[in-house]
Motif scaffolding. Structure first.
Motif, PDB file in Angstrom:
ATOM      1  N   ARG A  17      39.959  28.279  38.916  1.00 31.51           N
ATOM      2  CA  ARG A  17      39.322  29.284  39.766  1.00 31.51           C
ATOM      3  C   ARG A  17      37.829  28.998  39.946  1.00 31.51           C
ATOM      4  NH1 ARG A  17      42.933  32.694  37.088  1.00 31.51           N
ATOM      5  NH2 ARG A  17      41.406  33.288  35.510  1.00 31.51           N
ATOM      6  N   ILE A  18      37.180  28.573  38.858  1.00 34.73           N
ATOM      7  CA  ILE A  18      35.749  28.257  38.959  1.00 34.73           C
ATOM      8  C   ILE A  18      35.531  27.081  39.906  1.00 34.73           C
ATOM      9  CG2 ILE A  18      33.758  27.382  37.681  1.00 34.73           C
ATOM     10  CD1 ILE A  18      34.786  29.003  35.268  1.00 34.73           C
ATOM     11  N   SER A  19      36.384  26.068  39.802  1.00 33.61           N
ATOM     12  CA  SER A  19      36.243  24.913  40.684  1.00 33.61           C
ATOM     13  C   SER A  19      36.494  25.295  42.138  1.00 33.61           C
ATOM     14  CB  SER A  19      37.211  23.799  40.263  1.00 33.61           C
ATOM     15  OG  SER A  19      38.557  24.226  40.386  1.00 33.61           O
ATOM     16  N   ALA A  20      37.429  26.232  42.370  1.00 34.57           N
ATOM     17  CA  ALA A  20      37.691  26.680  43.738  1.00 34.57           C
ATOM     18  C   ALA A  20      36.500  27.447  44.301  1.00 34.57           C
ATOM     19  CB  ALA A  20      38.949  27.550  43.766  1.00 34.57           C
ATOM     20  N   ILE A  21      35.886  28.291  43.473  1.00 35.47           N
ATOM     21  CA  ILE A  21      34.703  29.035  43.920  1.00 35.47           C
ATOM     22  C   ILE A  21      33.555  28.079  44.220  1.00 35.47           C
ATOM     23  CG2 ILE A  21      32.945  30.701  43.201  1.00 35.47           C
ATOM     24  CD1 ILE A  21      35.121  32.131  41.586  1.00 35.47           C
ATOM     25  N   LEU A  22      33.384  27.068  43.365  1.00 34.05           N
ATOM     26  CA  LEU A  22      32.342  26.069  43.611  1.00 34.05           C
ATOM     27  C   LEU A  22      32.606  25.328  44.924  1.00 34.05           C
ATOM     28  CD1 LEU A  22      31.768  24.550  40.049  1.00 34.05           C
ATOM     29  CD2 LEU A  22      30.226  26.029  41.353  1.00 34.05           C
ATOM     30  N   GLY A  36      45.376  35.173  54.515  1.00 32.44           N
ATOM     31  CA  GLY A  36      45.330  35.751  53.182  1.00 32.44           C
ATOM     32  C   GLY A  36      46.548  36.605  52.872  1.00 32.44           C
ATOM     33  N   MET A  37      46.952  37.449  53.839  1.00 31.66           N
ATOM     34  CA  MET A  37      48.143  38.291  53.629  1.00 31.66           C
ATOM     35  C   MET A  37      49.400  37.448  53.487  1.00 31.66           C
ATOM     36  SD  MET A  37      47.456  41.430  56.269  1.00 31.66           S
ATOM     37  CE  MET A  37      45.842  42.192  56.353  1.00 31.66           C
ATOM     38  N   LEU A  38      49.535  36.440  54.342  1.00 27.35           N
ATOM     39  CA  LEU A  38      50.691  35.549  54.224  1.00 27.35           C
ATOM     40  C   LEU A  38      50.665  34.823  52.882  1.00 27.35           C
ATOM     41  CD1 LEU A  38      50.839  33.896  57.778  1.00 27.35           C
ATOM     42  CD2 LEU A  38      52.249  35.757  56.909  1.00 27.35           C
ATOM     43  N   ALA A  42      47.780  29.210  48.796  1.00 26.37           N
ATOM     44  CA  ALA A  42      48.312  29.496  47.462  1.00 26.37           C
ATOM     45  C   ALA A  42      48.124  28.309  46.520  1.00 26.37           C
ATOM     46  CB  ALA A  42      49.786  29.877  47.557  1.00 26.37           C
ATOM     47  N   VAL A  43      48.414  27.109  47.021  1.00 27.99           N
ATOM     48  CA  VAL A  43      48.322  25.916  46.178  1.00 27.99           C
ATOM     49  C   VAL A  43      46.867  25.591  45.836  1.00 27.99           C
ATOM     50  CG1 VAL A  43      48.741  23.431  46.104  1.00 27.99           C
ATOM     51  CG2 VAL A  43      50.497  24.964  47.009  1.00 27.99           C
ATOM     52  N   ILE A  44      45.989  25.664  46.841  1.00 24.08           N
ATOM     53  CA  ILE A  44      44.570  25.418  46.580  1.00 24.08           C
ATOM     54  C   ILE A  44      44.033  26.441  45.583  1.00 24.08           C
ATOM     55  CG2 ILE A  44      42.268  25.481  47.630  1.00 24.08           C
ATOM     56  CD1 ILE A  44      43.562  24.385  50.181  1.00 24.08           C
ATOM     57  N   GLY A  45      44.568  27.670  45.639  1.00 22.67           N
ATOM     58  CA  GLY A  45      44.132  28.723  44.738  1.00 22.67           C
ATOM     59  C   GLY A  45      44.704  28.632  43.336  1.00 22.67           C
ATOM     60  N   THR A  76      44.592  32.770  45.279  1.00 26.86           N
ATOM     61  CA  THR A  76      45.097  32.617  46.648  1.00 26.86           C
ATOM     62  C   THR A  76      44.065  33.074  47.670  1.00 26.86           C
ATOM     63  OG1 THR A  76      47.400  32.902  45.946  1.00 26.86           O
ATOM     64  CG2 THR A  76      46.908  33.330  48.253  1.00 26.86           C
ATOM     65  N   ILE A  77      43.370  34.171  47.388  1.00 26.37           N
ATOM     66  CA  ILE A  77      42.324  34.646  48.307  1.00 26.37           C
ATOM     67  C   ILE A  77      41.222  33.605  48.434  1.00 26.37           C
ATOM     68  CG2 ILE A  77      40.563  36.405  48.681  1.00 26.37           C
ATOM     69  CD1 ILE A  77      43.397  37.367  49.201  1.00 26.37           C
ATOM     70  N   ILE A  78      40.836  33.002  47.300  1.00 25.09           N
ATOM     71  CA  ILE A  78      39.822  31.947  47.348  1.00 25.09           C
ATOM     72  C   ILE A  78      40.324  30.767  48.177  1.00 25.09           C
ATOM     73  CG2 ILE A  78      38.504  30.285  45.975  1.00 25.09           C
ATOM     74  CD1 ILE A  78      38.575  32.326  43.673  1.00 25.09           C
ATOM     75  N   GLY A  79      41.593  30.400  47.972  1.00 26.56           N
ATOM     76  CA  GLY A  79      42.178  29.317  48.757  1.00 26.56           C
ATOM     77  C   GLY A  79      42.196  29.621  50.239  1.00 26.56           C
ATOM     78  N   ALA A  80      42.503  30.874  50.592  1.00 26.78           N
ATOM     79  CA  ALA A  80      42.504  31.274  52.001  1.00 26.78           C
ATOM     80  C   ALA A  80      41.109  31.160  52.599  1.00 26.78           C
ATOM     81  CB  ALA A  80      43.027  32.706  52.138  1.00 26.78           C
ATOM     82  N   PHE A  81      40.090  31.526  51.818  1.00 25.86           N
ATOM     83  CA  PHE A  81      38.722  31.423  52.310  1.00 25.86           C
ATOM     84  C   PHE A  81      38.280  29.963  52.444  1.00 25.86           C
ATOM     85  CE2 PHE A  81      38.167  35.957  51.362  1.00 25.86           C
ATOM     86  CZ  PHE A  81      37.434  36.324  52.486  1.00 25.86           C
TER      87      PHE A  81
END
Length: 340
Positions: A24-29, A62-64, A278-281, A295-300
């Motif tokens: 999650r930290i790496s995704a936020i970065l 995001g919803m999907l 989902a996978v990126i998240g 998943t929300i981070i991945g969507a963004f």
């Protein structure tokens, strides 16, 4: 059974504190790095208007993605969400044209999506057809029904009330500009973004605090062990697929409301963006791993990529190549994580 869930929670907590937290930290970065890069490339990217545009564009994916996360955690996949999105939005438009008020019509659209998800779950659990084939069939059928109902033509003239959900904004501030003309001080937070937040919080609560959420994780972690522990595996899978279909229906209504018309051809390839989110998240295609926050981070990440590349003048074809590469890297990292 109590000991099984206690061990599952202990393992899950350990996983979240190490690998899950790192992911999650790496995704936020990654999000922050993308924002810096695109802001340098185009100063307009970091504007408030563009930030609200990204929120609006990300809400549907995001919803999907949230619905798909539930299915992926169980060890399945749902390829039908893009077509279900189109079918639910189309049915909503047709029902409104028939004279039904907007709000009940939207509930009917969500129910249509949930029904498609329920059928997916039934086919996967009772007919023992692999999720890939079952949902691929639903993808084709839902799209075909949407096109047949409308004659492949958009359903228009749905009224202003239908567009409020997709086009409305909260806290929009309009002041007086030069020569007495109105000037937008703050564009407002899009209603779809607020709806995405509510959906994310609700599903996160379901996964973390309710027995159904624990059953979803248990089913994906080890289906046979979960069954021996007393988990109703088939029922759990059906719930996951039904929720995925319902959220696809809700996403379809939001998208059609934003467009102002019901388009039976919308949602093509959306399932791939949702899977990518989902996978990126951090969700594992092997099952048993995944969070709504991830998943929300991945969507963004996908939303920021598309928006930034659009502003940079990159063609949609190159965008698909880049996002496809990002998905491959995310899946590779997940496989390496599982091996370790």
């Amino acid at each position: 059974m109590v000991e099984f869930f206690a061990q599952l929670r202990a393992r899950g907590a350990s996983f979240r504190l190490s690998k899950g937290a790192f992911h999650r930290i790496s995704a936020i970065l990654t999000v922050l790095i993308l924002i810096v890069i695109f802001s340098v490339a185009s100063p307009a990217f970091s504007s408030t208007n563009n930030a609200m545009t990204i929120l609006l564009q990300t809400s549907v994916i995001g919803m999907l993605g949230i619905g798909l996360t539930l299915v992926i955690i169980t060890g399945g996949i749902d390829l039908s969400v893009g077509s279900v999105l189109a079918l639910a939005g189309t049915v909503t438009g047709l029902v409104i044209k028939a004279g039904v008020p907007v709000l009940p019509a939207m509930f009917i659209g969500v129910a249509v999506g949930a029904l498609c998800g329920l059928i997916n779950g039934f086919v996967v659990t009772k007919m023992r057809i692999t999720p890939f084939v079952a949902t691929l069939g639903m993808m084709m059928m839902a799209r075909g029904v949407a096109l047949e109902l409308t004659g492949a033509a958009p359903v228009s003239r749905l009224g202003e009330s239908f567009s409020i959900l997709g086009q409305g904004r909260l806290f929009r501030i309009v002041g007086e500009g030069p020569h007495g003309l109105p000037s937008v001080v703050f564009p407002g937070i899009p209603y779809p973004a607020i709806l995405l937040l509510l959906v994310a919080l609700s599903v996160a609560y379901l996964l973390r605090r309710r027995a159904t959420g624990r059953h979803i994780y248990a089913t994906g972690s080890n289906e046979e062990a979960a069954r021996l522990a007393g988990v109703k595996v088939d029922r759990t899978k059906i719930i996951a697929y039904t929720l995925s279909g319902a959220l696809a229906g809700l996403a379809g209504i939001v998208l059609m409301s934003r467009l102002g018309t019901a388009q039976p051809n919308e949602g093509v390839m959306y399932e791939l963006d949702a899977i990518a989110a989902a996978v990126i998240g951090g969700a594992s295609l092997m099952g048993g791993v995944g969070t709504i926050g991830g998943t929300i981070i991945g969507a963004f990440i996908i939303g920021i990529l598309r928006n930034g590349l659009n502003m940079a003048g990159v063609s949609s074809f190159i965008q698909q190549i880049i996002i496809g590469f990002v998905v491959i890297v995310a899946v590779y990292i997940d496989q390496m994580r599982n091996r370790r």
